[in-house]
Design a protein around this motif. Structure first.
Motif, mmCIF file in Angstrom:
data_model
loop_
_atom_site.group_PDB
_atom_site.id
_atom_site.type_symbol
_atom_site.label_atom_id
_atom_site.label_comp_id
_atom_site.label_asym_id
_atom_site.label_seq_id
_atom_site.Cartn_x
_atom_site.Cartn_y
_atom_site.Cartn_z
ATOM 1 N N GLU A 93 -7.609 -2.626 30.901
ATOM 2 C CA GLU A 93 -7.932 -1.760 29.780
ATOM 3 C C GLU A 93 -8.680 -2.525 28.697
ATOM 4 O OE1 GLU A 93 -5.038 1.720 28.911
ATOM 5 O OE2 GLU A 93 -3.830 -0.101 29.059
ATOM 6 N N LEU A 94 -9.560 -1.815 28.025
ATOM 7 C CA LEU A 94 -10.269 -2.406 26.898
ATOM 8 C C LEU A 94 -10.326 -1.372 25.781
ATOM 9 C CD1 LEU A 94 -11.979 -4.748 25.718
ATOM 10 C CD2 LEU A 94 -13.976 -3.687 26.761
ATOM 11 N N SER A 95 -10.057 -1.840 24.584
ATOM 12 C CA SER A 95 -10.126 -0.971 23.414
ATOM 13 C C SER A 95 -11.528 -0.349 23.306
ATOM 14 C CB SER A 95 -9.815 -1.815 22.178
ATOM 15 O OG SER A 95 -10.177 -1.125 21.032
ATOM 16 N N ARG A 96 -11.576 0.966 23.128
ATOM 17 C CA ARG A 96 -12.844 1.690 23.042
ATOM 18 C C ARG A 96 -13.786 1.103 21.997
ATOM 19 N NH1 ARG A 96 -14.210 6.816 25.019
ATOM 20 N NH2 ARG A 96 -16.103 6.315 23.897
ATOM 21 N N ARG A 97 -13.225 0.762 20.844
ATOM 22 C CA ARG A 97 -14.101 0.363 19.752
ATOM 23 C C ARG A 97 -14.499 -1.103 19.800
ATOM 24 N NH1 ARG A 97 -11.035 1.748 14.332
ATOM 25 N NH2 ARG A 97 -12.536 0.387 13.351
ATOM 26 N N THR B 260 -8.182 3.318 24.379
ATOM 27 C CA THR B 260 -8.761 2.384 25.339
ATOM 28 C C THR B 260 -9.507 3.113 26.452
ATOM 29 O OG1 THR B 260 -6.796 2.398 26.746
ATOM 30 C CG2 THR B 260 -6.874 0.716 25.024
ATOM 31 N N MET B 261 -10.347 2.391 27.141
ATOM 32 C CA MET B 261 -10.960 2.842 28.380
ATOM 33 C C MET B 261 -10.303 1.978 29.463
ATOM 34 S SD MET B 261 -14.186 4.582 28.774
ATOM 35 C CE MET B 261 -15.668 3.770 28.151
ATOM 36 N N SER B 262 -10.000 2.563 30.610
ATOM 37 C CA SER B 262 -9.352 1.738 31.634
ATOM 38 C C SER B 262 -9.925 1.989 33.020
ATOM 39 C CB SER B 262 -7.844 1.985 31.646
ATOM 40 O OG SER B 262 -7.574 3.225 32.257
ATOM 41 N N VAL B 263 -9.756 0.991 33.893
ATOM 42 C CA VAL B 263 -10.117 1.138 35.303
ATOM 43 C C VAL B 263 -8.968 0.623 36.158
ATOM 44 C CG1 VAL B 263 -12.630 0.893 35.014
ATOM 45 C CG2 VAL B 263 -11.224 -1.151 35.372
ATOM 46 N N ASN B 264 -8.881 1.139 37.353
ATOM 47 C CA ASN B 264 -7.962 0.561 38.337
ATOM 48 C C ASN B 264 -8.792 -0.328 39.245
ATOM 49 O OD1 ASN B 264 -6.470 3.567 37.995
ATOM 50 N ND2 ASN B 264 -5.212 1.717 37.953
ATOM 51 N N GLY C 188 -12.877 -6.211 38.700
ATOM 52 C CA GLY C 188 -12.315 -5.170 37.834
ATOM 53 C C GLY C 188 -13.027 -5.112 36.487
ATOM 54 N N MET C 189 -13.287 -6.286 35.922
ATOM 55 C CA MET C 189 -13.995 -6.308 34.634
ATOM 56 C C MET C 189 -15.407 -5.749 34.784
ATOM 57 S SD MET C 189 -12.894 -9.721 32.513
ATOM 58 C CE MET C 189 -12.510 -10.965 33.741
ATOM 59 N N ALA C 190 -16.045 -6.066 35.908
ATOM 60 C CA ALA C 190 -17.397 -5.554 36.134
ATOM 61 C C ALA C 190 -17.391 -4.028 36.183
ATOM 62 C CB ALA C 190 -17.970 -6.141 37.422
ATOM 63 N N SER C 191 -16.342 -3.441 36.793
ATOM 64 C CA SER C 191 -16.344 -1.971 36.841
ATOM 65 C C SER C 191 -16.015 -1.384 35.468
ATOM 66 C CB SER C 191 -15.429 -1.443 37.947
ATOM 67 O OG SER C 191 -14.142 -1.917 37.782
ATOM 68 N N LEU C 192 -15.292 -2.163 34.659
ATOM 69 C CA LEU C 192 -15.035 -1.720 33.292
ATOM 70 C C LEU C 192 -16.340 -1.730 32.475
ATOM 71 C CD1 LEU C 192 -12.640 -0.745 31.625
ATOM 72 C CD2 LEU C 192 -12.096 -3.105 31.085
#
Lengths: 285, 285
Positions: free
Chosen positions: B187-191, B170-174, B214-218
């Motif tokens: 978190e969002l799955s990379r693929r 996953t890729m994640s942001v705080n 948060g989603m926008a920064s993701l």
């Protein structure tokens, strides 16, 4: 303004596709298009023939002034075989295997065209069976539940094991997971499911079936009845804790997480069994 | 077998409704129905007129042998006003108010007909704008994302704050929540999302907008672009951490959890602003 036949055919098709499994009266169509009921009946005969020829669904027509039409979408066995073969092919990819024998499906189950077909195929098993609601477990089952609910034209409800304060009063059950034998809790908002509902349980992935068994006992707490269980992918396990389910794809992963074998699930015998789809389609109005 | 016009009209309507925002070539239809392209062109003219008259969507036709047709569903402002009034009326019920100023929406957002209209209405804002994916946060945003994705005919991705092992890398942001200023992780799955995607962020309910920020920064981490933000219900807050969004319904709850006021959101000015829908529908082929 009285409409032309061609315009009526286009708009009635749209209307019926958007209102599956709903009886629409001839009067409703006659008013909508300012046309005689006899013309509407002729239109419906054309729709019925075309839907059947193209394998889109069953249009049942009730003749006479008090009559109407009900459109029930289905998928033919031929289209189902082609779609399941596509799924098998997509899933048969060792990079999908995750630790614990899980299989990554989120990309597939995030595609509207895949979900539309999954929904239509699972709904085909319940062509003539009344269903009040579709139930699934958060989070990854939700798209499957929504797709099936859309084809059945009934609400879906989401069971959670981490109920947030934002759900209001809930009913809950404890259950034992199928493989690791942990004790877990499943909760459903009280107001989301009427007592005594006939429920179809669906999920994206099933291993031993513990979560599904948990959902079944939750249905019981709501004094309802489980009409059926359907999953997109069933994983191979030594012992399954539920005995009857429909799967579109069957996956065998080994203990180290390698993919051993991906093939069609039991859908062909469950959905297209004699007495289910085939018989029902022949026994039209 | 060459098909009759009436049969073609029915099946082409079905086909185009099931394949929104997709260019279908005349050749494809000509082969499917074993008919001349000139006949298909005449059929498309009928569909186009009926879709426009009934407020169903825009059918753009590209004439000539290399031409085709693209159907983009929309909702008219009149139908939108009627639908939003229904939503306001349903939500204006004090038993829906939950502790913390949240509003119970799961029953509404578990109804296929409500979701279908929500999806079509939100998609109407992006009638001519390319979108690669719809993003939402688990769990309650999922049905909204799926409905919008269906109208846009693009995949949707689900961001989680409790990533399970079953998602893979996953890729994640705080991010800091909008009101309570807690530090959370998304978190969002990379693929599940290609790098550089144009993303529409949707959710069921927004208060200060922290999760959406948060989603926008993701999206930024995935080197993508946020095309827009749309929510079904926006709650009244003293300070919103995002500045541009579309809401269908606006709710004002008091600190003790009583419902003060439910009204239409800003959808009329956002979705039906001059330069959006109206202009675009007039500027057809």
């Amino acid at each position: 303004m009285k409409t032309r036949r061609s315009d009526r055919l286009v708009d009635m098709t749209r209307y019926l596709l958007e209102h599956p499994r709903t009886l629409v009266s001839l009067t409703k169509f006659a008013n909508l298009y300012e046309s005689a009921k006899s013309s509407i009946s002729e239109d419906l005969a054309i729709l019925k023939r075309t839907f059947a020829e193209r394998g889109v669904g069953l249009l049942e027509t009730i003749p006479g002034a008090a009559g109407g039409a009900k459109f029930t979408p289905y998928m033919t066995q031929e289209n189902a075989a082609e779609f399941v073969a596509t799924l098998v092919n997509e899933i048969n990819d060792e990079t999908r295997v995750l630790p614990g024998g899980y299989v990554y499906l989120s990309d597939l189950l995030g595609q509207p065209w895949v979900l539309q077909k999954v929904g239509r195929l699972i709904a085909t098993q319940y062509l003539k069976e009344p269903i009040d609601a579709v139930m699934t477990a958060a989070t990854k089952g939700v798209p499957v539940a929504q797709a099936v609910a859309e084809s059945l034209n009934v609400p879906f409800v989401i069971v959670r094991n981490d109920t947030k304060v934002t759900e209001g009063p809930t009913m809950s059950v404890n259950y034992v997971t199928g493989q690791s034998k942990r004790l877990e809790k499943l909760e459903l908002s009280r107001r989301s499911l009427p007592m005594g509902s006939r429920v179809l349980i669906v999920d994206d992935f099933m291993k031993a079936g513990g979560t599904i068994r948990g959902m079944a006992s939750l249905v019981k707490e709501f004094e309802g009845e489980v009409v059926g269980v359907a999953v997109v992918v069933a994983g191979e396990v030594a012992h399954r804790v539920i005995d009857k389910y429909t799967s579109l794809v069957h996956v065998n992963t080994d203990k180290e997480g390698g993919l051993i074998d991906v093939q069609s699930g039991n859908y062909a015998t469950e959905i297209f069994a004699p007495g289910n789809f085939t018989t029902q389609v022949n026994v039209t109005d």
